[in-house]
Design a protein around this motif. Structure first.
Motif, PDB file in Angstrom:
ATOM      1  N   PHE A 306      -8.181  -9.526  -6.549  1.00  0.00           N
ATOM      2  CA  PHE A 306      -8.094  -9.574  -5.086  1.00  0.00           C
ATOM      3  C   PHE A 306      -6.649  -9.775  -4.629  1.00  0.00           C
ATOM      4  O   PHE A 306      -6.244  -9.231  -3.601  1.00  0.00           O
ATOM      5  CB  PHE A 306      -8.991 -10.695  -4.554  1.00  0.00           C
ATOM      6  CG  PHE A 306     -10.413 -10.269  -4.344  1.00  0.00           C
ATOM      7  CD1 PHE A 306     -10.821  -9.754  -3.123  1.00  0.00           C
ATOM      8  CD2 PHE A 306     -11.349 -10.365  -5.360  1.00  0.00           C
ATOM      9  CE1 PHE A 306     -12.124  -9.354  -2.910  1.00  0.00           C
ATOM     10  CE2 PHE A 306     -12.655  -9.971  -5.173  1.00  0.00           C
ATOM     11  CZ  PHE A 306     -13.054  -9.458  -3.943  1.00  0.00           C
ATOM     12  N   SER A 307      -5.872 -10.559  -5.380  1.00  0.00           N
ATOM     13  CA  SER A 307      -4.465 -10.772  -5.018  1.00  0.00           C
ATOM     14  C   SER A 307      -3.669  -9.483  -5.166  1.00  0.00           C
ATOM     15  O   SER A 307      -2.809  -9.170  -4.333  1.00  0.00           O
ATOM     16  CB  SER A 307      -3.856 -11.864  -5.901  1.00  0.00           C
ATOM     17  OG  SER A 307      -4.501 -13.094  -5.706  1.00  0.00           O
ATOM     18  N   ILE A 308      -3.954  -8.738  -6.212  1.00  0.00           N
ATOM     19  CA  ILE A 308      -3.266  -7.452  -6.412  1.00  0.00           C
ATOM     20  C   ILE A 308      -3.654  -6.462  -5.327  1.00  0.00           C
ATOM     21  O   ILE A 308      -2.818  -5.717  -4.803  1.00  0.00           O
ATOM     22  CB  ILE A 308      -3.578  -6.891  -7.813  1.00  0.00           C
ATOM     23  CG1 ILE A 308      -2.945  -7.781  -8.889  1.00  0.00           C
ATOM     24  CG2 ILE A 308      -3.068  -5.459  -7.952  1.00  0.00           C
ATOM     25  CD1 ILE A 308      -3.378  -7.452 -10.304  1.00  0.00           C
ATOM     26  N   LEU A 309      -4.948  -6.448  -4.970  1.00  0.00           N
ATOM     27  CA  LEU A 309      -5.394  -5.557  -3.889  1.00  0.00           C
ATOM     28  C   LEU A 309      -4.708  -5.894  -2.568  1.00  0.00           C
ATOM     29  O   LEU A 309      -4.430  -5.007  -1.757  1.00  0.00           O
ATOM     30  CB  LEU A 309      -6.913  -5.664  -3.720  1.00  0.00           C
ATOM     31  CG  LEU A 309      -7.774  -5.016  -4.821  1.00  0.00           C
ATOM     32  CD1 LEU A 309      -9.243  -5.322  -4.589  1.00  0.00           C
ATOM     33  CD2 LEU A 309      -7.538  -3.505  -4.874  1.00  0.00           C
ATOM     34  N   ALA A 310      -4.418  -7.191  -2.351  1.00  0.00           N
ATOM     35  CA  ALA A 310      -3.760  -7.616  -1.111  1.00  0.00           C
ATOM     36  C   ALA A 310      -2.328  -7.114  -1.025  1.00  0.00           C
ATOM     37  O   ALA A 310      -1.797  -6.906   0.071  1.00  0.00           O
ATOM     38  CB  ALA A 310      -3.793  -9.138  -0.989  1.00  0.00           C
ATOM     39  N   THR A 311      -1.695  -6.913  -2.176  1.00  0.00           N
ATOM     40  CA  THR A 311      -0.291  -6.484  -2.178  1.00  0.00           C
ATOM     41  C   THR A 311      -0.119  -5.015  -2.541  1.00  0.00           C
ATOM     42  O   THR A 311       0.992  -4.485  -2.433  1.00  0.00           O
ATOM     43  CB  THR A 311       0.528  -7.330  -3.177  1.00  0.00           C
ATOM     44  OG1 THR A 311      -0.059  -7.226  -4.487  1.00  0.00           O
ATOM     45  CG2 THR A 311       0.547  -8.787  -2.762  1.00  0.00           C
ATOM     46  N   ARG A 312      -1.195  -4.373  -2.972  1.00  0.00           N
ATOM     47  CA  ARG A 312      -1.090  -2.967  -3.389  1.00  0.00           C
ATOM     48  C   ARG A 312      -0.798  -2.085  -2.178  1.00  0.00           C
ATOM     49  O   ARG A 312      -1.543  -2.113  -1.191  1.00  0.00           O
ATOM     50  CB  ARG A 312      -2.379  -2.510  -4.066  1.00  0.00           C
ATOM     51  CG  ARG A 312      -2.270  -1.119  -4.677  1.00  0.00           C
ATOM     52  CD  ARG A 312      -3.559  -0.720  -5.352  1.00  0.00           C
ATOM     53  NE  ARG A 312      -4.666  -0.589  -4.410  1.00  0.00           N
ATOM     54  CZ  ARG A 312      -5.860  -0.107  -4.736  1.00  0.00           C
ATOM     55  NH1 ARG A 312      -6.099   0.271  -5.974  1.00  0.00           N
ATOM     56  NH2 ARG A 312      -6.814  -0.037  -3.826  1.00  0.00           N
ATOM     57  N   PRO A 313       0.258  -1.295  -2.218  1.00  0.00           N
ATOM     58  CA  PRO A 313       0.598  -0.459  -1.062  1.00  0.00           C
ATOM     59  C   PRO A 313      -0.347   0.727  -0.925  1.00  0.00           C
ATOM     60  O   PRO A 313      -0.847   1.269  -1.908  1.00  0.00           O
ATOM     61  CB  PRO A 313       2.023   0.020  -1.369  1.00  0.00           C
ATOM     62  CG  PRO A 313       2.130  -0.018  -2.861  1.00  0.00           C
ATOM     63  CD  PRO A 313       1.266  -1.178  -3.302  1.00  0.00           C
ATOM     64  N   SER A 314      -0.578   1.108   0.324  1.00  0.00           N
ATOM     65  CA  SER A 314      -1.381   2.294   0.622  1.00  0.00           C
ATOM     66  C   SER A 314      -0.506   3.254   1.424  1.00  0.00           C
ATOM     67  O   SER A 314      -0.051   2.922   2.523  1.00  0.00           O
ATOM     68  CB  SER A 314      -2.623   1.898   1.434  1.00  0.00           C
ATOM     69  OG  SER A 314      -3.365   3.032   1.794  1.00  0.00           O
ATOM     70  N   ILE A 315      -0.266   4.441   0.877  1.00  0.00           N
ATOM     71  CA  ILE A 315       0.666   5.372   1.498  1.00  0.00           C
ATOM     72  C   ILE A 315      -0.072   6.614   1.982  1.00  0.00           C
ATOM     73  O   ILE A 315      -0.771   7.268   1.212  1.00  0.00           O
ATOM     74  CB  ILE A 315       1.774   5.786   0.507  1.00  0.00           C
ATOM     75  CG1 ILE A 315       2.492   4.546  -0.028  1.00  0.00           C
ATOM     76  CG2 ILE A 315       2.773   6.717   1.174  1.00  0.00           C
ATOM     77  CD1 ILE A 315       3.556   4.838  -1.052  1.00  0.00           C
ATOM     78  N   PRO A 316       0.059   6.951   3.266  1.00  0.00           N
ATOM     79  CA  PRO A 316      -0.564   8.182   3.806  1.00  0.00           C
ATOM     80  C   PRO A 316       0.079   9.433   3.218  1.00  0.00           C
ATOM     81  O   PRO A 316       1.077   9.343   2.474  1.00  0.00           O
ATOM     82  CB  PRO A 316      -0.272   8.068   5.313  1.00  0.00           C
ATOM     83  CG  PRO A 316       0.032   6.626   5.561  1.00  0.00           C
ATOM     84  CD  PRO A 316       0.697   6.143   4.305  1.00  0.00           C
ATOM     85  N   PRO A 317      -0.442  10.602   3.571  1.00  0.00           N
ATOM     86  CA  PRO A 317       0.086  11.859   2.994  1.00  0.00           C
ATOM     87  C   PRO A 317       1.558  12.107   3.295  1.00  0.00           C
ATOM     88  O   PRO A 317       2.239  12.806   2.540  1.00  0.00           O
ATOM     89  CB  PRO A 317      -0.789  12.935   3.629  1.00  0.00           C
ATOM     90  CG  PRO A 317      -2.032  12.230   4.031  1.00  0.00           C
ATOM     91  CD  PRO A 317      -1.624  10.843   4.400  1.00  0.00           C
ATOM     92  N   GLY A 318       2.072  11.599   4.390  1.00  0.00           N
ATOM     93  CA  GLY A 318       3.492  11.796   4.716  1.00  0.00           C
ATOM     94  C   GLY A 318       3.791  13.117   5.378  1.00  0.00           C
ATOM     95  O   GLY A 318       4.921  13.601   5.330  1.00  0.00           O
ATOM     96  N   LEU A 319       2.799  13.705   6.019  1.00  0.00           N
ATOM     97  CA  LEU A 319       2.978  15.001   6.682  1.00  0.00           C
ATOM     98  C   LEU A 319       2.449  14.938   8.114  1.00  0.00           C
ATOM     99  O   LEU A 319       1.500  14.209   8.399  1.00  0.00           O
ATOM    100  CB  LEU A 319       2.220  16.101   5.923  1.00  0.00           C
ATOM    101  CG  LEU A 319       2.693  16.411   4.490  1.00  0.00           C
ATOM    102  CD1 LEU A 319       1.697  17.329   3.806  1.00  0.00           C
ATOM    103  CD2 LEU A 319       4.076  17.030   4.508  1.00  0.00           C
ATOM    104  N   PHE A 320       3.078  15.675   8.994  1.00  0.00           N
ATOM    105  CA  PHE A 320       2.561  15.837  10.348  1.00  0.00           C
ATOM    106  C   PHE A 320       2.834  17.270  10.800  1.00  0.00           C
ATOM    107  O   PHE A 320       3.684  17.967  10.259  1.00  0.00           O
ATOM    108  CB  PHE A 320       3.202  14.825  11.311  1.00  0.00           C
ATOM    109  CG  PHE A 320       4.682  15.013  11.520  1.00  0.00           C
ATOM    110  CD1 PHE A 320       5.175  15.898  12.467  1.00  0.00           C
ATOM    111  CD2 PHE A 320       5.597  14.283  10.758  1.00  0.00           C
ATOM    112  CE1 PHE A 320       6.537  16.059  12.662  1.00  0.00           C
ATOM    113  CE2 PHE A 320       6.959  14.436  10.935  1.00  0.00           C
ATOM    114  CZ  PHE A 320       7.434  15.333  11.895  1.00  0.00           C
ATOM    115  N   SER A 321       2.087  17.708  11.791  1.00  0.00           N
ATOM    116  CA  SER A 321       2.216  19.083  12.289  1.00  0.00           C
ATOM    117  C   SER A 321       2.836  19.074  13.679  1.00  0.00           C
ATOM    118  O   SER A 321       2.917  18.029  14.340  1.00  0.00           O
ATOM    119  CB  SER A 321       0.840  19.752  12.327  1.00  0.00           C
ATOM    120  OG  SER A 321       0.010  19.093  13.265  1.00  0.00           O
TER     121      SER A 321
END
Length: 406
Positions: A306-321
């Motif tokens: 749970f501690s690792i999940l709290a710090t694990r980064p979540s990155i979107p696709p990085g694209l926009f139109s």
């Protein structure tokens, strides 16, 4: 040293000190001003999360900083430091702490020259009112005090000019106060300059007289019947300051969450290492400890997950139109929405956002909201991690005790 009870002693002593010492000339530098400075210093100190000793130094200095007015108004900082030194020495406070309290008090002498964060906090707290709505009221009290001390009436125009010079030359030392107070301080300065301009200009024959409204705003109507806009203007700079402070606070809370998660990961890594290297080898000899050991092992492992999940980064696709730009649905203030785009596309989107006020403020709102959502997720996972560790540790210890007794 127990600083909290000692700080209560300082507070009680200062309140008693002001009760015993009376000076009708001190209309501004009285107990109310001292309490205001203490409240401001507490607000700033809490923002920087000072430890107990640092907090004691700043708040004690705030309580003592104007006590010297009763013995020497022209050299009150030095006298205040002497009073603080005498009292704290009687309380057996460490000499190093006393010296830091004295340094904070002496740093408030005009022109202020703080050399560290603690001194900066007290200096900003002492002149906190320059960036608040109470500036005008407190300026009047200060003027009355100066008139009482000097036994003569001060010219209003000269006093206004002095206040203008003070606000123009003054700057807050802490980032917190600069973000929080600079906008209102500039508004206070602008009002003084406007008032000075009105006084120096000769009124036209067809001008209507100045009218004092109940809300405290002074307005003047010209011969065309148009009035100056004051309080109805949208405080854009204040809104931007709000966004900056909110973003800073979110980042600070995120850092705190990461630090707490790292603590849990480190502690449980040590527990896992100890169990694997020491306990598991001896389970053959102590089979009664099998269940408690694996229970503790599971608790530590689950806590770490749970501690690792709290710090694990979540990155979107990085694209926009381009359609996202036209619909104003993309937040270009977050790197996760553009890190895979070309610089030309990103630059084009940013220029459109800066030219469109609704797009810009919408992006700020969306960015602020997104930070809050991420923070909420972090703290939920972190809370789960701490709950698992706390209750799991209790159950594991009880299991070990029961197994040992049986």
């Amino acid at each position: 040293m127990k600083f909290q009870p000692l700080l209560e002693e300082v507070k009680n002593y200062i309140i008693s000190y002001f009760d015993v010492h009376h000076d009708p000339e001190l209309i501004y530098h009285n107990l109310k001003h001292t309490k205001d400075v203490v409240a401001s210093a507490t607000q700033i100190a809490n923002h920087y999360q000072l430890n107990d000793e640092e907090f004691f130094i700043v708040i004690s200095a705030a309580w003592f900083h104007d006590t010297g007015y009763f013995t020497d108004k022209n050299n009150h900082e030095v006298k205040s430091a002497e009073i603080a030194h005498h009292f704290l020495k009687q309380q057996k406070v460490d000499a190093d702490v006393i010296n830091k309290v004295n340094s904070c008090i002496l740093a408030t002498q005009m022109p202020q020259k703080p050399t560290n964060l603690l001194e900066e906090i007290l200096c900003d707290a002492d002149l906190f009112h320059l960036g608040t709505d109470s500036f005008r009221e407190k300026s009047k009290l200060m003027r009355r005090e100066m008139e009482a001390i000097g036994h003569k009436e001060l010219d209003k125009d000269a006093w206004r000019t002095g206040n203008i010079q003070l606000l123009q030359s003054h700057h807050y030392f802490t980032d917190y106060c600069r973000l929080l107070l600079n906008d209102q301080k500039e508004k206070n300065l602008a009002k003084l300059i406007d008032k000075q301009t009105e006084v120096t200009e000769k009124p036209e024959a067809n001008e209507l007289p100045e009218v004092n409204h109940t809300d405290g705003v002074v307005e003047k109507a010209d011969h065309d019947g148009h009035e100056k806009k004051h309080k109805n203007d949208k405080p854009e700079r204040g809104v931007e300051t709000m966004f900056r402070i909110s973003s800073t606070n979110h980042q600070r809370l995120s850092d705190m969450a990461d630090n707490k998660a790292h603590i849990m990961i480190t502690v449980n890594s040590i527990i896992l290492s100890a169990i694997i290297s020491l306990v598991l080898r001896k389970l053959d000899e102590h089979s009664n400890l099998l269940i408690p050991t694996f229970l503790l092992l599971g608790v530590s492992l689950l806590t770490m997950i749970f501690s690792i999940l709290a710090t694990r980064p979540s990155i979107p696709p990085g694209l926009f139109s381009h359609d996202d730009i036209e619909k104003k649905t993309v937040n270009l203030l977050f790197f996760g929405n553009f890190y895979r785009m070309s610089f030309e596309d990103y630059s084009e989107g940013m220029l459109k956002m800066m030219d469109d006020r609704d797009f810009l403020y919408g992006s700020l709102i969306r960015d602020n909201y997104s930070q809050g959502v991420v923070l909420g997720k972090k703290y939920r996972l972190l809370r789960a991690s701490y709950n698992i560790f706390m209750f799991g540790l209790i159950i594991s210890v009880m299991a070990f005790v029961i197994s040992s007794l049986i």
